[in-house]
Design a protein around this motif. Structure first.
Motif, mmCIF file in Angstrom:
data_model
loop_
_atom_site.group_PDB
_atom_site.id
_atom_site.type_symbol
_atom_site.label_atom_id
_atom_site.label_comp_id
_atom_site.label_asym_id
_atom_site.label_seq_id
_atom_site.Cartn_x
_atom_site.Cartn_y
_atom_site.Cartn_z
ATOM 1 N N THR A 90 -14.234 28.131 19.027
ATOM 2 C CA THR A 90 -15.189 27.898 20.113
ATOM 3 C C THR A 90 -15.299 29.116 21.019
ATOM 4 O OG1 THR A 90 -13.389 26.865 21.345
ATOM 5 C CG2 THR A 90 -14.884 25.392 20.155
ATOM 6 N N PRO A 91 -16.047 30.150 20.609
ATOM 7 C CA PRO A 91 -16.292 31.259 21.536
ATOM 8 C C PRO A 91 -17.047 30.752 22.767
ATOM 9 C CG PRO A 91 -17.031 31.784 19.305
ATOM 10 C CD PRO A 91 -16.735 30.331 19.336
ATOM 11 N N PRO A 92 -16.940 31.447 23.895
ATOM 12 C CA PRO A 92 -17.638 30.972 25.100
ATOM 13 C C PRO A 92 -19.143 30.848 24.862
ATOM 14 C CG PRO A 92 -16.083 32.717 25.647
ATOM 15 C CD PRO A 92 -16.140 32.653 24.161
ATOM 16 N N MET A 93 -19.734 29.787 25.408
ATOM 17 C CA MET A 93 -21.181 29.606 25.361
ATOM 18 C C MET A 93 -21.800 30.250 26.598
ATOM 19 S SD MET A 93 -21.529 25.704 23.939
ATOM 20 C CE MET A 93 -23.272 25.838 23.574
ATOM 21 N N VAL A 94 -23.078 30.620 26.480
ATOM 22 C CA VAL A 94 -23.791 31.281 27.570
ATOM 23 C C VAL A 94 -24.914 30.366 28.049
ATOM 24 C CG1 VAL A 94 -25.119 33.301 28.273
ATOM 25 C CG2 VAL A 94 -23.256 33.550 26.626
ATOM 26 N N VAL A 95 -24.964 30.119 29.355
ATOM 27 C CA VAL A 95 -26.013 29.288 29.945
ATOM 28 C C VAL A 95 -27.236 30.157 30.225
ATOM 29 C CG1 VAL A 95 -26.634 27.837 31.915
ATOM 30 C CG2 VAL A 95 -24.328 27.712 30.957
ATOM 31 N N VAL A 96 -28.378 29.755 29.681
ATOM 32 C CA VAL A 96 -29.607 30.557 29.836
ATOM 33 C C VAL A 96 -30.729 29.777 30.494
ATOM 34 C CG1 VAL A 96 -29.123 32.124 27.928
ATOM 35 C CG2 VAL A 96 -30.303 29.957 27.481
ATOM 36 N N GLY A 97 -30.503 28.517 30.843
ATOM 37 C CA GLY A 97 -31.587 27.759 31.455
ATOM 38 C C GLY A 97 -31.089 26.483 32.107
ATOM 39 N N VAL A 98 -31.933 25.932 32.991
ATOM 40 C CA VAL A 98 -31.664 24.648 33.641
ATOM 41 C C VAL A 98 -32.936 23.821 33.531
ATOM 42 C CG1 VAL A 98 -31.002 23.477 35.774
ATOM 43 C CG2 VAL A 98 -30.084 25.751 35.271
ATOM 44 N N VAL A 99 -32.813 22.581 33.063
ATOM 45 C CA VAL A 99 -33.968 21.708 32.883
ATOM 46 C C VAL A 99 -33.706 20.393 33.616
ATOM 47 C CG1 VAL A 99 -33.068 20.895 30.660
ATOM 48 C CG2 VAL A 99 -35.471 20.565 31.203
ATOM 49 N N GLY A 100 -34.747 19.877 34.285
ATOM 50 C CA GLY A 100 -34.634 18.622 35.021
ATOM 51 C C GLY A 100 -35.493 17.544 34.397
ATOM 52 N N ALA A 171 -27.789 26.020 26.881
ATOM 53 C CA ALA A 171 -26.749 26.993 26.552
ATOM 54 C C ALA A 171 -26.827 27.320 25.068
ATOM 55 C CB ALA A 171 -25.361 26.447 26.895
ATOM 56 N N HIS A 172 -26.331 28.500 24.726
ATOM 57 C CA HIS A 172 -26.333 28.902 23.316
ATOM 58 C C HIS A 172 -24.969 29.458 22.935
ATOM 59 C CE1 HIS A 172 -26.396 33.349 23.748
ATOM 60 N NE2 HIS A 172 -27.051 33.111 24.853
ATOM 61 N N THR A 173 -24.661 29.341 21.659
ATOM 62 C CA THR A 173 -23.414 29.884 21.133
ATOM 63 C C THR A 173 -23.570 31.383 20.887
ATOM 64 O OG1 THR A 173 -24.087 29.396 18.859
ATOM 65 C CG2 THR A 173 -22.830 27.699 20.028
ATOM 66 N N GLN A 174 -22.445 32.077 20.805
ATOM 67 C CA GLN A 174 -22.458 33.528 20.582
ATOM 68 C C GLN A 174 -22.019 33.820 19.147
ATOM 69 O OE1 GLN A 174 -21.416 36.064 24.123
ATOM 70 N NE2 GLN A 174 -20.222 34.255 24.669
ATOM 71 N N MET A 175 -22.984 33.742 18.233
ATOM 72 C CA MET A 175 -22.692 33.996 16.823
ATOM 73 C C MET A 175 -22.295 35.449 16.593
ATOM 74 S SD MET A 175 -22.972 31.300 14.859
ATOM 75 C CE MET A 175 -23.554 31.705 13.227
ATOM 76 N N SER A 176 -22.736 36.345 17.468
ATOM 77 C CA SER A 176 -22.423 37.764 17.286
ATOM 78 C C SER A 176 -20.930 38.028 17.439
ATOM 79 C CB SER A 176 -23.212 38.609 18.289
ATOM 80 O OG SER A 176 -22.922 38.184 19.613
ATOM 81 N N LYS A 177 -20.209 37.145 18.110
ATOM 82 C CA LYS A 177 -18.769 37.317 18.261
ATOM 83 C C LYS A 177 -18.012 36.902 17.009
ATOM 84 C CE LYS A 177 -18.394 36.793 23.299
ATOM 85 N NZ LYS A 177 -17.672 38.046 23.564
ATOM 86 N N LEU A 178 -18.635 36.078 16.174
ATOM 87 C CA LEU A 178 -17.972 35.566 14.975
ATOM 88 C C LEU A 178 -18.277 36.462 13.786
ATOM 89 C CD1 LEU A 178 -18.726 31.772 15.392
ATOM 90 C CD2 LEU A 178 -16.656 32.984 16.022
ATOM 91 N N ASN A 179 -17.374 36.440 12.826
ATOM 92 C CA ASN A 179 -17.558 37.243 11.622
ATOM 93 C C ASN A 179 -18.248 36.412 10.541
ATOM 94 O OD1 ASN A 179 -17.387 39.490 9.986
ATOM 95 N ND2 ASN A 179 -15.359 38.995 9.217
ATOM 96 N N LEU A 180 -19.335 35.749 10.922
ATOM 97 C CA LEU A 180 -20.124 34.968 9.981
ATOM 98 C C LEU A 180 -21.399 35.730 9.644
ATOM 99 C CD1 LEU A 180 -19.700 31.410 11.535
ATOM 100 C CD2 LEU A 180 -18.293 32.537 9.820
ATOM 101 N N VAL A 213 -19.326 30.318 29.506
ATOM 102 C CA VAL A 213 -18.590 29.100 29.827
ATOM 103 C C VAL A 213 -17.525 28.910 28.755
ATOM 104 C CG1 VAL A 213 -18.731 26.600 30.158
ATOM 105 C CG2 VAL A 213 -20.610 28.074 30.926
ATOM 106 N N PRO A 214 -16.241 29.023 29.086
ATOM 107 C CA PRO A 214 -15.193 28.808 28.081
ATOM 108 C C PRO A 214 -14.975 27.321 27.830
ATOM 109 C CG PRO A 214 -14.210 29.375 30.183
ATOM 110 C CD PRO A 214 -15.698 29.462 30.377
ATOM 111 N N VAL A 215 -14.440 27.010 26.654
ATOM 112 C CA VAL A 215 -14.241 25.607 26.292
ATOM 113 C C VAL A 215 -13.185 24.960 27.167
ATOM 114 C CG1 VAL A 215 -12.506 26.117 24.522
ATOM 115 C CG2 VAL A 215 -13.906 24.054 24.322
ATOM 116 N N ALA A 216 -12.243 25.747 27.689
ATOM 117 C CA ALA A 216 -11.185 25.189 28.537
ATOM 118 C C ALA A 216 -11.734 24.658 29.856
ATOM 119 C CB ALA A 216 -10.114 26.241 28.800
#
Length: 415
Positions: A90-100, A171-180, A213-216
């Motif tokens: 679980t690499p940290p996710m990045v928040v890019v928007g807020v929706v109501g 929020a989105h995951t950071q696939m660039s951090k993973l070796n996938l 945002v870290p998973v912890a």
């Protein structure tokens, strides 16, 4: 038909043999997306502080742990138990928007969305079919408009706080951090629960914009979570594998992996409840009440500048080792970032996105409230019958190994 107890002889199989396969999961069709979708979030609690309710990681593989069971009344109480666990990176996710969202008689309706001014390539790649051939102009006008008038974001955030009852972050995951192989992040909406009013939720969400945002910060060890994911796909399969029906006798004409009778003459159609061949696997499933055994920190440097990798050590087993087994997780590789250790299995193959959600109901059972203290985490090779936990242990036991011969080039001969 009549109900027969087990102590009586069954006169015929059709009288008390239960049907094979559940009809509760119909239609058995492929999931529209590979990501786990959250259909319902936990009920809001105004007494709690604002917090996120979900997180997404990637399934790395499985191993096993040893711990002392704390279950008074059980014969296993205070005895060592060995349990299978799943590792989700679980690499940290990045928040890019807020929706109501506004509540209407027909459900929730999105009022407005506030996007961040800086979007990484992880999320921009999601907006294009062909990233290399695209002009990469996504959100350039939106960013230019916000630069020209800095009050636009504040006005939209105020509208969300005034009219909306449900606030979620994008929020989105950071696939660039993973070796996938993929470099495209997966985008999710995560609901913000807690806070006395919508204004507190909006303040909390806006403070997270463009931040990791870290998973912890979302989950804690020994917490119960729900796992939303897409199962492993098996393609088009027959009724024996897909529904678990009984095979016909060996001498059956034209095959035996079939359903012999698919219905009566009338009604003159095949009923939905009859087992038929078709798609098996790649279904969306939500599994409730999975217990978190550990939230491990990824590779990081300490105050002295040394690389810290021993995230699989315990108070009993103080060996400095990382969660990655010898030789890596099969079909995944090395886990270098934060990870979540879940008891048991999780639906889906390796590398599949797994969405973890806070449970919908408060946990009251003794097993759910048990605090987990691990004594040992297995890091032996998962490729074969692993004998050693670390490379140092293997080299100490095996001793100096014979050097592999370096084959020189064949000498040239005069013709």
């Amino acid at each position: 038909g009549d109900h027969f107890s087990h102590d009586k002889v069954m006169s015929h199989r059709k009288f008390c043999h239960p049907r094979t396969g559940s009809l509760g999961f119909l239609p058995k069709k492929r999931a529209s997306k590979m990501t786990g979708r959250i259909r319902k979030f936990a009920k809001d609690n105004a007494a709690a502080a604002p917090h996120l309710t979900a997180f997404t990681g990637y399934k790395a593989g499985m191993t096993h742990v040893v711990r002392d069971l704390d279950k008074p009344g059980s014969k296993q109480h205070k005895k060592e138990v060995l349990e299978a666990v799943t590792i989700i990176e679980t690499p940290p996710m990045v928040v890019v928007g807020v929706v109501g969202y506004v509540e209407t008689p027909r459900g929730l309706r999105a009022l407005t969305t506030v996007w961040a001014s800086h979007l990484s390539n992880d999320v921009l790649r999601r907006f294009y079919k062909n990233w290399s051939a695209s002009k990469r102009k996504a959100f350039t006008r939106y960013v230019a408009k916000n630069k020209a008038d800095a009050s636009i974001m504040a006005k939209e955030a105020a509208r969300i706080a005034k009219y909306c009852s449900v606030v979620r972050v994008i929020a989105h995951t950071q696939m660039s951090k993973l070796n996938l192989r993929s470099k495209t992040g997966h985008i999710f909406e995560i609901q913000v629960n807690g806070g006395r009013n919508a204004q507190e939720k909006v303040n909390f969400a806006m403070a997270l914009l463009e931040k990791e945002v870290p998973v912890a910060s979302v989950f804690s060890p020994s917490e119960m979570v729900d796992a939303c994911s897409v199962t492993k796909g098996h393609g088009f399969t027959g009724v024996i594998k897909r529904w678990g029906v009984r095979k016909l006798p060996r001498k059956t004409h034209r095959g035996l992996r079939k359903v012999a009778c698919i219905g009566a003459w009338h009604p003159a159609r095949v009923r939905f409840s009859v087992a038929r061949a078709g798609q098996h696997g790649y279904f969306h499933r939500t599994e409730l009440n999975k217990k978190i055994y550990r939230i491990g920190a990824g590779y990081h440097t300490d105050a002295s500048g040394n690389l810290v990798t021993n995230n699989a050590s315990t108070a009993t087993d103080i060996t400095a080792k990382s969660i990655t087994p010898m030789g890596g997780f099969p079909h995944y590789g090395e886990v270098k970032h934060d990870f979540v250790m879940i008891k048991g299995g999780v639906a889906g193959p390796k590398k599949r996105p797994i969405t973890l959600r806070k449970t919908l109901l408060p946990q009251v059972k003794r097993g759910a409230l048990e605090q987990i203290e691990l004594k040992f985490i297995d890091t032996s090779s998962k490729i074969g019958h692993g004998r050693f936990q670390t490379k140092e242990e293997a080299s100490a036991f095996l001793g100096p190994m014979k050097e592999r011969p370096i084959y020189a080039t064949r000498p040239e001969t005069d013709a």
